[in-house]
Design a protein around this motif. Structure first.
Motif, PDB file in Angstrom:
ATOM      1  N   ARG A 487       0.829  -1.206   0.000  1.00 48.10           N
ATOM      2  CA  ARG A 487       0.000   0.000   0.000  1.00 48.10           C
ATOM      3  C   ARG A 487       0.868   1.263   0.000  1.00 48.10           C
ATOM      4  O   ARG A 487       0.528   2.264  -0.633  1.00 48.10           O
ATOM      5  CB  ARG A 487      -0.914   0.005   1.219  1.00 48.10           C
ATOM      6  N   PHE A 491       0.658   4.146  -2.748  1.00 41.91           N
ATOM      7  CA  PHE A 491       0.279   5.505  -2.389  1.00 41.91           C
ATOM      8  C   PHE A 491       1.321   6.513  -2.856  1.00 41.91           C
ATOM      9  O   PHE A 491       0.982   7.567  -3.418  1.00 41.91           O
ATOM     10  CB  PHE A 491       0.098   5.597  -0.874  1.00 41.91           C
ATOM     11  N   THR A 562      -1.753   3.975  10.192  1.00 45.42           N
ATOM     12  CA  THR A 562      -2.671   5.066   9.865  1.00 45.42           C
ATOM     13  C   THR A 562      -2.021   6.411  10.161  1.00 45.42           C
ATOM     14  O   THR A 562      -2.098   7.353   9.354  1.00 45.42           O
ATOM     15  CB  THR A 562      -3.978   4.921  10.664  1.00 45.42           C
ATOM     16  N   PHE A 565       0.640   7.119   7.432  1.00 45.00           N
ATOM     17  CA  PHE A 565       0.089   7.665   6.195  1.00 45.00           C
ATOM     18  C   PHE A 565      -0.355   9.112   6.390  1.00 45.00           C
ATOM     19  O   PHE A 565      -0.204   9.943   5.484  1.00 45.00           O
ATOM     20  CB  PHE A 565      -1.088   6.810   5.709  1.00 45.00           C
ATOM     21  N   LEU A 607      -6.456   5.189  -6.528  1.00 49.35           N
ATOM     22  CA  LEU A 607      -6.230   4.477  -5.272  1.00 49.35           C
ATOM     23  C   LEU A 607      -7.139   3.272  -5.082  1.00 49.35           C
ATOM     24  O   LEU A 607      -6.763   2.318  -4.406  1.00 49.35           O
ATOM     25  CB  LEU A 607      -6.401   5.436  -4.089  1.00 49.35           C
ATOM     26  N   LEU A 640      -7.569  12.387   1.130  1.00 49.37           N
ATOM     27  CA  LEU A 640      -6.514  11.377   1.201  1.00 49.37           C
ATOM     28  C   LEU A 640      -6.488  10.671   2.553  1.00 49.37           C
ATOM     29  O   LEU A 640      -6.258   9.459   2.623  1.00 49.37           O
ATOM     30  CB  LEU A 640      -5.154  12.022   0.913  1.00 49.37           C
ATOM     31  N   ASN A 641      -6.707  11.417   3.619  1.00 52.58           N
ATOM     32  CA  ASN A 641      -6.717  10.794   4.946  1.00 52.58           C
ATOM     33  C   ASN A 641      -7.828   9.766   5.079  1.00 52.58           C
ATOM     34  O   ASN A 641      -7.667   8.746   5.764  1.00 52.58           O
ATOM     35  CB  ASN A 641      -6.850  11.864   6.037  1.00 52.58           C
ATOM     36  N   VAL A 644      -6.922   6.445   2.576  1.00 51.87           N
ATOM     37  CA  VAL A 644      -5.931   5.438   2.974  1.00 51.87           C
ATOM     38  C   VAL A 644      -6.464   4.468   4.028  1.00 51.87           C
ATOM     39  O   VAL A 644      -5.839   3.426   4.272  1.00 51.87           O
ATOM     40  CB  VAL A 644      -4.624   6.093   3.477  1.00 51.87           C
ATOM     41  N   PHE A 649      -9.181   0.680  -0.380  1.00 55.98           N
ATOM     42  CA  PHE A 649      -7.730   0.813  -0.502  1.00 55.98           C
ATOM     43  C   PHE A 649      -7.017  -0.286   0.271  1.00 55.98           C
ATOM     44  O   PHE A 649      -5.987  -0.793  -0.161  1.00 55.98           O
ATOM     45  CB  PHE A 649      -7.287   2.181   0.022  1.00 55.98           C
TER      46      PHE A 649
END
Length: 653
Positions: A487, A491, A562, A565, A607, A640-641, A644, A649
């Motif tokens: 991932r 990303f 988390t 990211f 994504l 984006l937060n 992910v 995803f």
């Protein structure tokens, strides 16, 4: 007379009975009639009167940039003299003093909203409550584009851009896969050599730098993806860390070189790697000595069978365990076989030494970039029990014993189903159907030209199989949890990862507290980051399904990754040193960020490989639209937060 007197006495003892009147008086009749009329009028009024009420309905107009106008329409009766007020999500929105009408509630964002009208005044009253969900309907998905995007998830680390997906769509999946087999790649050894050419002292972190460089920026995307899978099947780890950096570069180059070669060649090269020899104790493994009681190390002998080739139980061609009439499985080997292979793997140490000099076996000169060589004087010369009843005769050379033993493993009927299923699990799905495994095993056993173990043909069969290209809609067995490092590369690529120096300073990402909880060559043991048989407790285990990657997904790892990211998004890149930092080029993303529909579309394809659900779309659009259109950076970071951590995803389907 006496009898007559007695009868009279009885009559006189009774209570007197009142006399009944024959008719009412005039005044009594009038009173009764009045009562009847009052009751009748009351009943008639009850039957004909309209109850006080307010009826509310609501309908949404079309979405414009993630927002809509709702028309709230009402009718009322029996509430004259009252002010009618509209409440939206519990807050007063508007008022009216007419018996019927409508409000236009503008600029409502995607999500669920509640509407209610209250009459406030002489006659307090509430309407029915209306709940209305505003949300986008996902656009119809282009099936060929979706297939192209899914292939990039399986055969690489994911789409790098919208153009990347469209390029695969234009080529076709078969043509793209075939072209990938010929892509050139940079050796990890040459990467380290280039650093030395710049007078840089090569240290442990630079091997990770070389690995990330190939995975993130290399053109041989399928080779990198398969090589990563092979390093998680045939594990060498530097978790201690005490492996030589050049040895690890040599190891990675061996895996890359053999990723599309023949399994038998891969098995030989892995066995003779000094990094593997050091990790599983074949390097310097000496023959038995009755005088001291020394016995050969069984470490590599066990793992090469259990993890690298055949597994613990005999398998059918479809990957399922063979069972007898009592449902029992049959072991593939016993302790005598382990001891036989342990003797095969004696007498090997660093190459480049004089192997006729017996005393030089321990310790020899270290040569981490050469294959191990055999010292005949330190090799066990007795007979050796192998698989399926095969016994190697006494007196053979180390090289002959090794070749015979590796042939014995590579030709075992378990190798095809064991290795094929492992590769399917890493690339496509955790729970391939027996039919899928059988089709791939048939290619493993014969690539069409009577060649066994052709990895190129096997990988091609895995990726182009009907079950990979056209999964059943709504299947409860399809898909897999994506590994954190897969991932991460996806990303970074999707966000336009670039490096001004041409290098990267991405090194250790294995901490579960604040990084990925996973990093190449840093598995906790030879059993990798997770077992292929692991089943998450609960619904997955109860359904008899495997979920290998979930074993690595601890509470700490999930929270830590988390946060990792989130830092990537906030910082706009990553780097353990600033000169070789990898930065994200979000220019195309920011260009779309002011338009919710365009931003969501880019997220969906780049994504999620075109697999965004309506629920996820609603959540993301609502978060994005909380910011004004001109705040493109805030809108992008919010999207984006959420992306992910979205199921689309994290889970590959």
């Amino acid at each position: 007379m006496q009898q007559s007197g007695e009868a009279l006495t009885v009559v006189e003892s009774r209570r007197p009975v009142p006399k009944r009147r024959a008719i009412m008086t005039r005044s009594e009749a009038l009173a009764a009639l009045t009562t009847i009329l009052i009751v009748a009028i009351w009943l008639l009024a009850s039957w004909t009167a309209t109850a006080a009420e307010i009826i509310l309905s609501a309908s949404s107009g079309s979405l414009t940039n993630g927002r809509a106008t709702v028309t709230a329409t009402y009718t009322s009766s029996g509430v004259s003299g009252s002010m009618l007020r509209l409440y939206v999500n519990g807050k007063r929105w508007g008022a009216s003093d007419t018996a019927s009408g409508a409000w236009q509630v503008t600029d409502l964002v995607i999500g669920t909203h509640k509407f209610l009208v209250r009459a406030e005044g002489a006659t307090p009253l509430r309407s029915n409550e209306v709940t209305l969900t505003i949300g986008s309907t996902p656009a119809a998905v282009d099936a060929r584009r979706r297939d192209a995007a899914r292939l990039l998830l399986q055969a690489s680390f994911g789409p790098r851009s919208l153009a990347d997906i469209d390029d695969v769509k234009a080529q076709g999946t078969t043509a793209w896969v075939d072209a990938q087999f010929d892509r050139q790649w940079q050796t990890h050894a040459s990467y380290l050599a280039a650093l030395r050419g710049q007078s840089i002292k090569v240290e442990e972190q630079h091997i990770y730098e070389a690995i990330w460089q190939n995975m993130m920026f290399g053109d041989a995307r399928l080779r990198s993806r398969v090589a990563l899978a092979l390093t998680e099947i045939m594990v060498v780890s530097n978790i201690a860390p005490d492996q030589d950096t050049d040895a690890l570069a040599f190891w990675m180059d061996t895996i890359y070189k053999n990723a599309f070669g023949n399994y038998r060649s891969l098995l030989r090269d892995v066995t003779l790697q000094p990094a593997m020899g050091y990790y599983l104790n074949m390097l310097g493994n000496d023959k038995e000595d009755p005088a001291t009681g020394r016995m050969p190390s069984e470490n590599y002998a066990r793992e090469v069978m259990q993890l690298f080739s055949i597994g613990l139980v005999q398998l059918n061609a479809d990957g399922t365990p063979k069972r007898d009439e009592f449902g029992r499985t049959t072991p593939t080997y016993d302790q005598s076989v382990v001891q036989g292979f342990a003797k095969v793997f004696t007498g090997w140490s660093f190459g480049g030494n004089d192997t006729t000099f017996s005393s030089g076996f321990n310790p020899p000169k270290q040569n981490w970039t050469l294959e191990m060589a055999a010292w005949p004087s330190h090799h066990s010369t007795g007979t050796k029990q192998l698989l399926n009843g095969t016994v190697l005769p006494a007196g053979q050379t180390p090289e002959k014993d090794l070749n015979d033993a590796l042939d014995n493993i590579a030709n075992h009927p378990n190798v095809g189903p064991f290795m094929s299923k492992r590769l399917i699990q890493f690339l496509v799905t955790s729970n391939p159907s027996p039919a899928y495994v059988s089709r791939v095993v048939a290619v493993w056993n014969n690539n069409g030209a009577t060649v066994r173990g052709d990895l190129k043909a096997v990988v091609r069969a895995i990726l182009l199989d009907e079950e990979a290209r056209n999964p059943v809609t709504g299947s409860t067995t399809d898909g897999k949890l994506r590994e954190p490092m897969v991932r991460f590369v996806h990303f970074a690529n999707a966000l336009g990862a670039t490096s001004k120096s041409g290098r990267n300073s991405i090194w250790w990402l294995d901490s579960p507290d604040d990084y990925l909880g996973q990093s190449p060559l840093l598995a906790a043991s030879v059993f990798n980051f997770f077992s292929p048989l692991y089943a998450r407790s609960g619904a997955i285990a109860q359904a008899g399904l495997a979920s290998p990657e979930f074993q690595n997904a601890t509470d700490t790892q999930v929270v830590g990754s988390t946060n990792f990211f989130s830092r990537l998004i906030r910082d706009g890149g990553i780097g353990f040193d600033e000169p070789n930092r990898v930065d994200f080029d979000t220019t195309p993303w920011l260009a779309d960020a002011g338009n919710t529909a365009k931003l969501v579309d880019r997220l969906n394809w780049t994504l999620f490989a075109g697999g965004m659900t309506a629920a996820t779309q609603t959540v993301i659009e609502r978060a994005v639209n909380a910011f004004p259109m001109k705040e493109t950076d805030n809108r992008l970071q919010a999207a984006l937060n959420l992306a992910v951590i979205a199921p689309e995803f994290v889970i590959q389907r």
